[in-house]
Design a protein around this motif. Structure first.
Motif, PDB file in Angstrom:
ATOM      1  N   SER A   1      25.738 -20.134 -23.992  1.00 58.57           N
ATOM      2  CA  SER A   1      26.637 -20.077 -22.827  1.00 58.57           C
ATOM      3  C   SER A   1      27.343 -21.429 -22.711  1.00 58.57           C
ATOM      4  O   SER A   1      27.043 -22.362 -23.460  1.00 58.57           O
ATOM      5  N   TRP A   2      28.269 -21.536 -21.765  1.00 58.28           N
ATOM      6  CA  TRP A   2      29.092 -22.747 -21.660  1.00 58.28           C
ATOM      7  C   TRP A   2      28.235 -23.980 -21.368  1.00 58.28           C
ATOM      8  O   TRP A   2      27.300 -23.923 -20.571  1.00 58.28           O
TER       9      TRP A   2
ATOM     10  N   GLU B   1      32.099 -25.833 -17.782  1.00 59.97           N
ATOM     11  CA  GLU B   1      31.699 -25.164 -16.534  1.00 59.97           C
ATOM     12  C   GLU B   1      30.818 -26.087 -15.702  1.00 59.97           C
ATOM     13  O   GLU B   1      29.899 -26.736 -16.231  1.00 59.97           O
ATOM     14  N   HIS B   2      31.069 -26.102 -14.398  1.00 62.19           N
ATOM     15  CA  HIS B   2      30.232 -26.932 -13.525  1.00 62.19           C
ATOM     16  C   HIS B   2      28.966 -26.171 -13.145  1.00 62.19           C
ATOM     17  O   HIS B   2      29.001 -24.954 -12.947  1.00 62.19           O
TER      18      HIS B   2
ATOM     19  N   ASP C   1      29.159 -23.776 -10.163  1.00 66.93           N
ATOM     20  CA  ASP C   1      29.788 -22.471 -10.398  1.00 66.93           C
ATOM     21  C   ASP C   1      28.864 -21.562 -11.198  1.00 66.93           C
ATOM     22  O   ASP C   1      28.745 -20.363 -10.910  1.00 66.93           O
ATOM     23  N   ALA C   2      28.195 -22.141 -12.197  1.00 64.19           N
ATOM     24  CA  ALA C   2      27.286 -21.347 -13.027  1.00 64.19           C
ATOM     25  C   ALA C   2      26.132 -20.795 -12.190  1.00 64.19           C
ATOM     26  O   ALA C   2      25.795 -19.605 -12.282  1.00 64.19           O
TER      27      ALA C   2
ATOM     28  N   THR D   1      27.170 -18.139  -9.628  1.00 64.27           N
ATOM     29  CA  THR D   1      27.489 -16.884 -10.320  1.00 64.27           C
ATOM     30  C   THR D   1      26.218 -16.171 -10.780  1.00 64.27           C
ATOM     31  O   THR D   1      26.017 -14.982 -10.506  1.00 64.27           O
TER      32      THR D   1
ATOM     33  N   LEU E   1      27.232 -27.218 -19.482  1.00 67.86           N
ATOM     34  CA  LEU E   1      27.356 -27.425 -18.040  1.00 67.86           C
ATOM     35  C   LEU E   1      27.644 -28.882 -17.688  1.00 67.86           C
ATOM     36  O   LEU E   1      26.947 -29.792 -18.145  1.00 67.86           O
TER      37      LEU E   1
ATOM     38  N   LYS F   1      32.612 -30.402 -21.296  1.00 63.87           N
ATOM     39  CA  LYS F   1      31.789 -29.472 -20.505  1.00 63.87           C
ATOM     40  C   LYS F   1      32.715 -28.529 -19.731  1.00 63.87           C
ATOM     41  O   LYS F   1      33.316 -28.931 -18.735  1.00 63.87           O
TER      42      LYS F   1
END
Ligand code: CP
Length: 322
Positions: free
Chosen positions: A74-75, A91-92, A95-96, A99, A77, A89
């Motif tokens: 996954s992205w 995605e913060h 937010d992760a 979600t 972080l 990075k």
């Protein structure tokens, strides 16, 4: 208990309740079922036991596990609040986490100490961010400071071996290692064994102190005399860790560590139990003859990770569905 940080959330009774339930499950009790429940586990650091035992425990309880490794599956972080995210990075963490917590009933996270800044590690920044931004319970799968899932398995091993643990002498000994390691496991041993009423001694070379706040909180005794501490114990837990004062000067510490191979656990008095959380550097931390010997409880503890994970999930999912 909403979030599991260090295993002391329910005090001694809460710890023993998980331990007793895990031992019942190991003895054949039928696990509760939580059909349709989902758990997402985010691994920012590697794992064999924690990931597999958690996923296997989910399977036994009818829970669907989703494991993510940010940066590969996954992205990657961004963890810093207010960061200008113009680097690598995408995605913060806020937010992760918000979600993920919309999709699942429980979130779990592993993020080790950075070992660069003691005050930052003391804040346990990744675990804290997960707890802050999650709308569902968060399980700590080993953070900068604590490893409660290991602590439960250690406690279950000790309980199954000794019954009443009040006053039982346990020595936690520092051990050699080629790398500087975080102190989450030794912190957890000190906290768990103290909570169980054990007589805890921490043996380490000068300069390899645990966090003084944790030493004060747990009330453990500290010594630099490993021989005496091993002789006086009924159970020895070995682990390497980076000295609290060594933050920010790792090269100095590496030089000192290279001269400490004599701290390897090479021999124990007959009948003294030996524990280590694994993975272990054999014949660096502990001699094969000890870890493979008749008084080694290492495999029992590793196997108990499954049953303690089931007991933890029963507790967390049971509470969230009341
Ligand atoms: N003891 C432990 O937590 O093992 P893993 O790092 O393999 O999960």
């Amino acid at each position: 208990m909403r979030d599991l940080v260090d295993g002391s959330e329910g005090g001694r009774d809460g710890l023993l309740a998980i331990v007793e339930r895990a031992l019942e499950l190991r003895a054949g009790a039928r696990p509760q079922r939580f059909e349709g429940a989902r758990l997402a586990a985010v691994f920012l650091d590697p794992s064999l036991r924690t990931r597999t035992s958690l996923e296997a425990a989910c399977a036994a309880l009818g829970v669907h596990p989703i494991s993510l490794a940010p940066g590969s599956s996954s992205w990657a972080l961004e963890l810093e609040d207010g960061a200008v995210m113009d680097r690598d990075k995408p995605e913060h963490v806020k937010d992760a986490v918000s979600t993920l917590s919309a999709y699942v009933d429980v979130l779990a996270v592993r993020a080790f100490a950075g070992l660069k800044d003691a005050e930052e590690d003391r804040r346990d920044p990744v675990l804290s961010a997960f707890i802050r931004h999650s709308s569902v319970p968060v399980l700590n799968l080993e953070s900068a400071l604590w490893h409660p899932m290991q602590g439960y398995a250690d406690a279950a091993t000790l309980r199954s071996r000794f019954g009443d643990l009040t006053g039982v002498p346990l020595t936690l000994t520092w051990a050699p290692h080629p790398r500087a390691l975080p102190a989450a496991v030794p912190n957890q041993v000190a906290l768990t064994a103290s909570l169980l009423g054990m007589d805890v001694t921490v043996a380490h070379p000068p300069g390899f102190d645990l966090d003084p706040e944790i030493v004060a909180r747990t009330g453990v005794k500290v010594t630099h005399d490993q021989d005496a501490a091993l002789r006086s114990a009924r159970v020895v837990v070995a682990k390497s860790w980076s000295g609290f004062a060594g933050y920010g000067r790792r090269e100095d510490e590496a030089r000192v560590r290279a001269g400490l191979s004599a701290w390897q656990v090479r021999e124990l008095p007959a009948g003294t139990g030996f524990m280590h959380c694994l993975p272990v550097r054999r014949n660096v931390v502990v001699a094969d003859s000890v870890i493979d010997g008749p008084d080694s409880w290492v495999r029992e503890t590793a196997a108990l990770r499954l049953w303690t994970a089931m007991a933890v999930l029963e507790r967390v999912l049971g509470a969230s569905r009341v």
